[in-house]
Structures are given as C-alpha cells and as structure tokens.
Design a protein around this motif. Structure first.
Motif, PDB file in Angstrom:
ATOM      1  N   LYS A   1      -2.463  21.264  -7.950  1.00 23.76           N
ATOM      2  CA  LYS A   1      -1.077  21.112  -8.358  1.00 23.76           C
ATOM      3  C   LYS A   1      -0.473  19.950  -7.581  1.00 23.76           C
ATOM      4  N   PRO A   2       0.532  19.301  -8.159  1.00 24.54           N
ATOM      5  CA  PRO A   2       1.171  18.197  -7.422  1.00 24.54           C
ATOM      6  C   PRO A   2       1.672  18.645  -6.053  1.00 24.54           C
ATOM      7  N   SER A   3       2.125  19.901  -5.962  1.00 19.58           N
ATOM      8  CA  SER A   3       2.656  20.401  -4.687  1.00 19.58           C
ATOM      9  C   SER A   3       1.574  20.614  -3.637  1.00 19.58           C
ATOM     10  N   ASP A   4       0.304  20.512  -4.035  1.00 18.47           N
ATOM     11  CA  ASP A   4      -0.781  20.656  -3.051  1.00 18.47           C
ATOM     12  C   ASP A   4      -0.919  19.429  -2.161  1.00 18.47           C
ATOM     13  N   ALA A   5      -0.304  18.344  -2.549  1.00 20.21           N
ATOM     14  CA  ALA A   5      -0.413  17.116  -1.757  1.00 20.21           C
ATOM     15  C   ALA A   5       0.127  17.345  -0.356  1.00 20.21           C
ATOM     16  N   GLY A   6      -0.514  16.749   0.616  1.00 21.00           N
ATOM     17  CA  GLY A   6      -0.040  16.884   1.993  1.00 21.00           C
ATOM     18  C   GLY A   6      -1.178  16.799   2.985  1.00 21.00           C
ATOM     19  N   ILE A   7      -0.867  17.183   4.214  1.00 25.11           N
ATOM     20  CA  ILE A   7      -1.845  17.118   5.294  1.00 25.11           C
ATOM     21  C   ILE A   7      -2.427  18.501   5.532  1.00 25.11           C
TER      22      ILE A   7
ATOM     23  N   LYS B   1      -3.454  34.575   4.103  1.00 29.48           N
ATOM     24  CA  LYS B   1      -3.534  33.459   3.162  1.00 29.48           C
ATOM     25  C   LYS B   1      -2.259  33.263   2.345  1.00 29.48           C
ATOM     26  N   ASN B   2      -1.850  32.028   2.184  1.00 25.53           N
ATOM     27  CA  ASN B   2      -0.690  31.706   1.363  1.00 25.53           C
ATOM     28  C   ASN B   2      -1.016  31.980  -0.111  1.00 25.53           C
ATOM     29  N   LEU B   3      -0.143  32.721  -0.776  1.00 31.98           N
ATOM     30  CA  LEU B   3      -0.421  33.145  -2.159  1.00 31.98           C
ATOM     31  C   LEU B   3      -0.501  31.972  -3.135  1.00 31.98           C
ATOM     32  N   ALA B   4       0.103  30.866  -2.777  1.00 27.33           N
ATOM     33  CA  ALA B   4       0.034  29.701  -3.666  1.00 27.33           C
ATOM     34  C   ALA B   4      -1.417  29.226  -3.826  1.00 27.33           C
ATOM     35  N   PHE B   5      -2.278  29.636  -2.891  1.00 18.22           N
ATOM     36  CA  PHE B   5      -3.676  29.199  -2.936  1.00 18.22           C
ATOM     37  C   PHE B   5      -4.635  30.334  -3.299  1.00 18.22           C
ATOM     38  N   GLU B   6      -4.073  31.458  -3.705  1.00 20.08           N
ATOM     39  CA  GLU B   6      -4.909  32.593  -4.087  1.00 20.08           C
ATOM     40  C   GLU B   6      -5.880  32.176  -5.192  1.00 20.08           C
ATOM     41  N   PHE B   7      -7.129  32.512  -5.011  1.00 26.69           N
ATOM     42  CA  PHE B   7      -8.216  32.208  -5.970  1.00 26.69           C
ATOM     43  C   PHE B   7      -8.498  30.718  -6.117  1.00 26.69           C
ATOM     44  N   ARG B   8      -7.841  29.886  -5.374  1.00 27.18           N
ATOM     45  CA  ARG B   8      -8.035  28.446  -5.585  1.00 27.18           C
ATOM     46  C   ARG B   8      -8.771  27.738  -4.465  1.00 27.18           C
ATOM     47  N   THR B   9      -9.058  28.431  -3.367  1.00 22.40           N
ATOM     48  CA  THR B   9      -9.761  27.759  -2.273  1.00 22.40           C
ATOM     49  C   THR B   9     -11.064  28.469  -1.966  1.00 22.40           C
ATOM     50  N   SER B  10     -12.064  27.689  -1.608  1.00 25.34           N
ATOM     51  CA  SER B  10     -13.351  28.264  -1.234  1.00 25.34           C
ATOM     52  C   SER B  10     -14.115  27.265  -0.373  1.00 25.34           C
ATOM     53  N   LEU B  11     -15.062  27.806   0.381  1.00 24.74           N
ATOM     54  CA  LEU B  11     -16.007  26.950   1.092  1.00 24.74           C
ATOM     55  C   LEU B  11     -17.256  26.843   0.234  1.00 24.74           C
ATOM     56  N   PHE B  12     -18.130  25.939   0.591  1.00 25.02           N
ATOM     57  CA  PHE B  12     -19.424  25.832  -0.087  1.00 25.02           C
ATOM     58  C   PHE B  12     -20.392  26.681   0.725  1.00 25.02           C
ATOM     59  N   MET B  13     -20.613  27.919   0.265  1.00 21.29           N
ATOM     60  CA  MET B  13     -21.331  28.865   1.104  1.00 21.29           C
ATOM     61  C   MET B  13     -22.748  28.401   1.470  1.00 21.29           C
TER      62      MET B  13
ATOM     63  N   GLU C   1     -10.409  28.000  10.097  1.00 21.32           N
ATOM     64  CA  GLU C   1      -9.087  28.158   9.505  1.00 21.32           C
ATOM     65  C   GLU C   1      -8.636  26.834   8.917  1.00 21.32           C
ATOM     66  N   TRP C   2      -8.423  26.852   7.609  1.00 20.77           N
ATOM     67  CA  TRP C   2      -7.828  25.695   6.940  1.00 20.77           C
ATOM     68  C   TRP C   2      -6.340  25.984   6.744  1.00 20.77           C
ATOM     69  N   SER C   3      -5.505  25.070   7.196  1.00 26.20           N
ATOM     70  CA  SER C   3      -4.069  25.276   7.029  1.00 26.20           C
ATOM     71  C   SER C   3      -3.447  24.011   6.454  1.00 26.20           C
ATOM     72  N   LYS C   4      -2.232  24.173   5.953  1.00 22.86           N
ATOM     73  CA  LYS C   4      -1.521  23.016   5.380  1.00 22.86           C
ATOM     74  C   LYS C   4      -0.217  22.838   6.125  1.00 22.86           C
ATOM     75  N   GLU C   5       0.026  21.597   6.517  1.00 28.26           N
ATOM     76  CA  GLU C   5       1.223  21.269   7.277  1.00 28.26           C
ATOM     77  C   GLU C   5       2.481  21.572   6.465  1.00 28.26           C
ATOM     78  N   GLY C   6       3.412  22.285   7.087  1.00 27.74           N
ATOM     79  CA  GLY C   6       4.699  22.544   6.447  1.00 27.74           C
ATOM     80  C   GLY C   6       4.725  23.757   5.530  1.00 27.74           C
ATOM     81  N   LEU C   7       3.573  24.356   5.279  1.00 29.04           N
ATOM     82  CA  LEU C   7       3.499  25.513   4.386  1.00 29.04           C
ATOM     83  C   LEU C   7       3.757  26.782   5.209  1.00 29.04           C
ATOM     84  N   LYS C   8       4.422  27.784   4.613  1.00 29.86           N
ATOM     85  CA  LYS C   8       4.663  29.058   5.304  1.00 29.86           C
ATOM     86  C   LYS C   8       4.287  30.210   4.395  1.00 29.86           C
ATOM     87  N   PRO C   9       3.369  31.108   4.739  1.00 34.52           N
ATOM     88  CA  PRO C   9       2.419  30.928   5.837  1.00 34.52           C
ATOM     89  C   PRO C   9       1.505  29.741   5.568  1.00 34.52           C
ATOM     90  N   ASN C  10       0.985  29.148   6.616  1.00 32.73           N
ATOM     91  CA  ASN C  10       0.302  27.870   6.425  1.00 32.73           C
ATOM     92  C   ASN C  10      -1.196  27.977   6.149  1.00 32.73           C
TER      93      ASN C  10
END
Ligand SMILES: *[C@@H]1O[C@H](CO)[C@@H](O)[C@H](O)[C@H]1NC(C)=O
Ligand SMILES: *[C@@H]1O[C@H](CO)[C@@H](O)[C@H](O)[C@H]1NC(C)=O
Length: 138
Positions: free
Chosen positions: A105-111, A77-89, A53-62
């Motif tokens: 996106k600039p808003s992706d910055a964080g922990i 999954k948070n919709l802001a990251f829909e289609f934008r995250t993947s693992l290296f299978m 599980e990859w999560s982002k601090e302060g994001l809801k859902p995280n």
C-alpha cells in the motif's frame, strides 16, 4: 569492501547502486506488488535461534513482524500488516531474515528496521527505506 545491495522488483529498471551512505538501504516497489526488505546476520554469535523484530518508524504499534523461538509471534504485530509480512523460512537457517511485504500500500512507504537479537545477547540492526511507487496502468 563496499557491498552494494540494491533490490529491484517487478518491472522497475535498476538505477544502479547508491553511492555514499549505504544505510539505510533503499527498496523500491509498486503498490499492489510485493517488496523484499533485506536483512542478514553479519556475525553469528550463537547457534540458538535468534529473535528478529521488524518494525516501522512512526507506526504504533511499530512491529510489522516478530520472529521468536522459531515461529512468528503475533501479539505485538500492527494489524495493518496482518497476513502481509513473512520471512523466507528456507533462508532463515542461513541467517537471512529478509522480510517480504505483500500487496503493498502507498502508506507502507517509510523506514523499516530489522533488529536481530542473538542467543548470546548480541544485537544487530539494519535500516531499510521502502519507496512505494504508484502503477500508472488502469
Ligand atoms: C556474541 O557472539 C559474537 C560472535 O562470537 C560476538 O562477536 C559478540 O560480541 C557476542 N556478543 C555478546 C553480547 O557476547
Ligand atoms: C535472502 O533471501 C531473499 C529471498 O529468498 C533473497 O532475495 C536475498 O537475496 C537473500 N539475501 C542474501 C544476503 O542471501
């Protein structure tokens, strides 16, 4: 042994390794580009596929990426990251669960936190700080 992980993407030049606390690791990438957030299994406790599980601090859902039973799971999954995250299978079988975030996106910055739950219940977390730089072109 101090393992220095400093990921540099795009045209950014390396400033070298961080001294001091290596946790969280820091990743710098530019808006519009991709970032790779490192996360690898340190001790393998089970041959079963782990849950990651990859999560982002302060994001809801995280949740920005959830991997379970060998597949991505979308329900939390948070919709802001829909289609934008993947693992290296091809890396997953080596215990490498590094996350790729595309079209930054600039808003992706964080922990971000990578949580690995192994088949035997063993848990490992890795924190990664993402810094999103702005491109000066245009
Ligand atoms: C899972 O296995 C690993 C490696 O054998 C071990 O270090 C860890 O303590 C185990 N975790 C649990 C909860 O049994
Ligand atoms: C994990 O995979 C990514 C993508 O291929 C790679 O950049 C990274 O170096 C790998 N990490 C390790 C510890 O092998």
């Amino acid at each position: 042994m101090y393992l220095c992980l400093y990921f540099v993407l795009g045209l950014l030049s390396s400033k070298g390794c961080f001294s001091g606390d290596p946790n969280p690791e820091k990743v710098v990438a530019f808006a519009g580009e991709n970032a790779i957030l490192p996360c690898s299994l340190k001790t393998s406790g089970s041959d079963d596929l782990p849950t990651v599980e990859w999560s982002k601090e302060g994001l809801k859902p995280n949740v920005v990426f959830l991997y379970r039973n060998g597949f991505e799971t979308f329900e939390m999954k948070n919709l802001a990251f829909e289609f934008r995250t993947s693992l290296f299978m091809r890396e997953v079988k080596n215990g490498n669960f590094s996350l790729r975030i595309s079209n930054l996106k600039p808003s992706d910055a964080g922990i971000y936190q990578c949580l690995i739950i192994q088949g035997n219940g063993s848990r490992e977390t890795t924190d990664v700080q993402l810094v999103v730089g702005m491109t000066t072109s245009v």
